[in-house]
Design an enzyme around this catalytic site. Structure first.
Site, PDB file in Angstrom:
ATOM      1  N   GLY A 107       0.838  -1.195   0.000  1.00  0.00           N
ATOM      2  CA  GLY A 107       0.000   0.000   0.000  1.00  0.00           C
ATOM      3  C   GLY A 107       0.869   1.240   0.000  1.00  0.00           C
ATOM      4  N   GLU A 130       0.709  -1.281  -4.837  1.00  0.00           N
ATOM      5  CA  GLU A 130      -0.429  -0.364  -4.719  1.00  0.00           C
ATOM      6  C   GLU A 130      -1.568  -0.868  -5.603  1.00  0.00           C
ATOM      7  OE1 GLU A 130      -3.084   2.166  -3.888  1.00  0.00           O
ATOM      8  OE2 GLU A 130      -1.169   2.444  -2.847  1.00  0.00           O
ATOM      9  N   ILE A 131      -2.783  -0.842  -5.073  1.00  0.00           N
ATOM     10  CA  ILE A 131      -3.921  -1.395  -5.800  1.00  0.00           C
ATOM     11  C   ILE A 131      -4.601  -0.383  -6.711  1.00  0.00           C
ATOM     12  CG2 ILE A 131      -5.667  -0.891  -4.024  1.00  0.00           C
ATOM     13  CD1 ILE A 131      -6.838  -3.674  -4.579  1.00  0.00           C
ATOM     14  N   ASN A 165      -2.851  -6.588  -5.657  1.00  0.00           N
ATOM     15  CA  ASN A 165      -3.685  -6.764  -4.472  1.00  0.00           C
ATOM     16  C   ASN A 165      -2.999  -7.793  -3.587  1.00  0.00           C
ATOM     17  OD1 ASN A 165      -5.621  -7.340  -2.546  1.00  0.00           O
ATOM     18  ND2 ASN A 165      -7.319  -7.491  -3.997  1.00  0.00           N
ATOM     19  N   CYS A 185       2.406   0.881   6.158  1.00  0.00           N
ATOM     20  CA  CYS A 185       2.383   2.251   6.678  1.00  0.00           C
ATOM     21  C   CYS A 185       1.014   2.901   6.491  1.00  0.00           C
ATOM     22  CB  CYS A 185       3.441   3.096   5.970  1.00  0.00           C
ATOM     23  SG  CYS A 185       5.122   2.449   6.125  1.00  0.00           S
ATOM     24  N   ASP A 188      -5.446   1.488   5.613  1.00  0.00           N
ATOM     25  CA  ASP A 188      -6.852   1.852   5.810  1.00  0.00           C
ATOM     26  C   ASP A 188      -7.346   1.222   7.107  1.00  0.00           C
ATOM     27  OD1 ASP A 188      -9.613   2.258   5.656  1.00  0.00           O
ATOM     28  OD2 ASP A 188      -9.650   1.987   3.488  1.00  0.00           O
ATOM     29  N   GLU A 265       1.172  10.246   4.225  1.00  0.00           N
ATOM     30  CA  GLU A 265       0.278  10.201   5.378  1.00  0.00           C
ATOM     31  C   GLU A 265       0.995  10.621   6.649  1.00  0.00           C
ATOM     32  OE1 GLU A 265      -2.970   9.618   5.993  1.00  0.00           O
ATOM     33  OE2 GLU A 265      -3.300   9.679   3.839  1.00  0.00           O
TER      34      GLU A 265
END
Length: 290
Positions: A107, A130-131, A165, A185, A188, A265
């Site tokens: 992610g 990353e999706i 995924n 990191c 969600d 983030e």
């Protein structure tokens, strides 16, 4: 008078321009906007290999391709064989790399951690997973520009990004014991209880992390959500193949500070004066069977 372009047309033209050779300006996020979350259980029309041995990493790490790699000969294709029409076509074998990917950022978002790790681990292949389509494209373009800007030093040749995924296909990409480090990191949090099954840390997924990590390998986790931090600690500590790394050893690891400060983030949490909760978990040796 020209036709006014809509936002989608502007995004597509901008991304096309980023694909040109010699682009020296880093991509701008506003042209790669996408929803913040993606359902990992949906069919995202992803491309993945049936097994790690059939994964072709050469497009991600072209500087690490084995130059003298020869294609495998097809069975029954010996010289002088009479019936050429029935000969089985030679299988397409993926180009081999001089070394395996060892570090995975699950992610990876817009790639902040990925591009921070690459220069401090120049001899290690690091991969962002990353999706989301647009976000993956952003990281691809970011790496391309950074490679161009640092062509004299060779920096960022060891960084790559892959749309994938990991909740479904992680063992399709990595062999048993291949990775030395996994970063998770600011995942969600999926606050609602009915959504907890979508969290990237769970009993089942932790077994997959244990499979692809070598003994002694480390899972790095960070979040600004106390409940999610407790969830990840609880599930990793309950797993027989992991132990939590002590705080003294954790804070002595230079990658922890990079993890705290490099991600988008993490910077957002810093601006909002929030707390960052860190926990590291070591992959234990395989048990010795009697």
């Amino acid at each position: 008078m020209g036709v006014k372009k809509n936002k989608r047309q502007k995004r597509e033209e901008y991304r096309a321009s980023m694909r040109e050779e010699g682009v020296a300006t880093l991509p701008r996020k506003k042209f790669y906007r996408q929803r913040a979350h993606a359902n990992p259980f949906s069919d995202h029309q992803l491309v993945y290999p049936p097994c790690p041995e059939q994964m072709d990493w050469s497009t991600l790490y072209p500087d690490y391709v084995v130059q003298d790699d020869e294609p495998e000969a097809a069975p029954g294709a010996a010289e002088g064989e009479a019936n050429q029409e029935t000969t089985t076509p030679a299988p397409v074998r993926p180009k081999r790399l001089t070394q395996d990917v060892e570090v995975a950022d699950i992610g990876c978002g817009f790639g902040g951690l990925l591009v921070a790790l690459a220069p401090v681990m120049p001899e290690t292949l690091v991969l962002g997973l990353e999706i989301r389509v647009s976000v993956t494209q952003f990281v691809e373009d970011r790496i391309k520009v950074l490679r161009h800007q640092n062509k004299d030093t060779g920096l960022y040749r060891n960084a790559g990004v892959l749309r994938a995924n990991t909740m479904k296909f992680m063992p399709n990409f990595f062999k048993q014991g291949q990775l030395s480090k996994i970063f998770i990191c600011f995942p969600d949090p999926h606050f609602k209880a009915r959504k907890h099954k979508q969290r990237i840390v769970s009993t089942t997924l932790n077994s997959e992390y244990a499979y692809v990590l070598k003994p002694g390998g480390i899972v790095y986790t960070i979040t600004d959500v106390p409940d999610l931090h407790g969830w990840m600690v609880q599930h990793f500590e309950a797993h027989p193949m992991f132990e939590r790394v002590g705080e003294e050893e954790q804070e002595a690891d230079p990658l922890v500070e990079i993890m705290r400060t490099a991600t988008e983030e993490g910077k957002k949490v810093e601006r909002n004066k929030g707390q960052k909760h860190v926990a590291l978990f070591r992959r234990l040796p395989d048990p010795v069977l009697p």
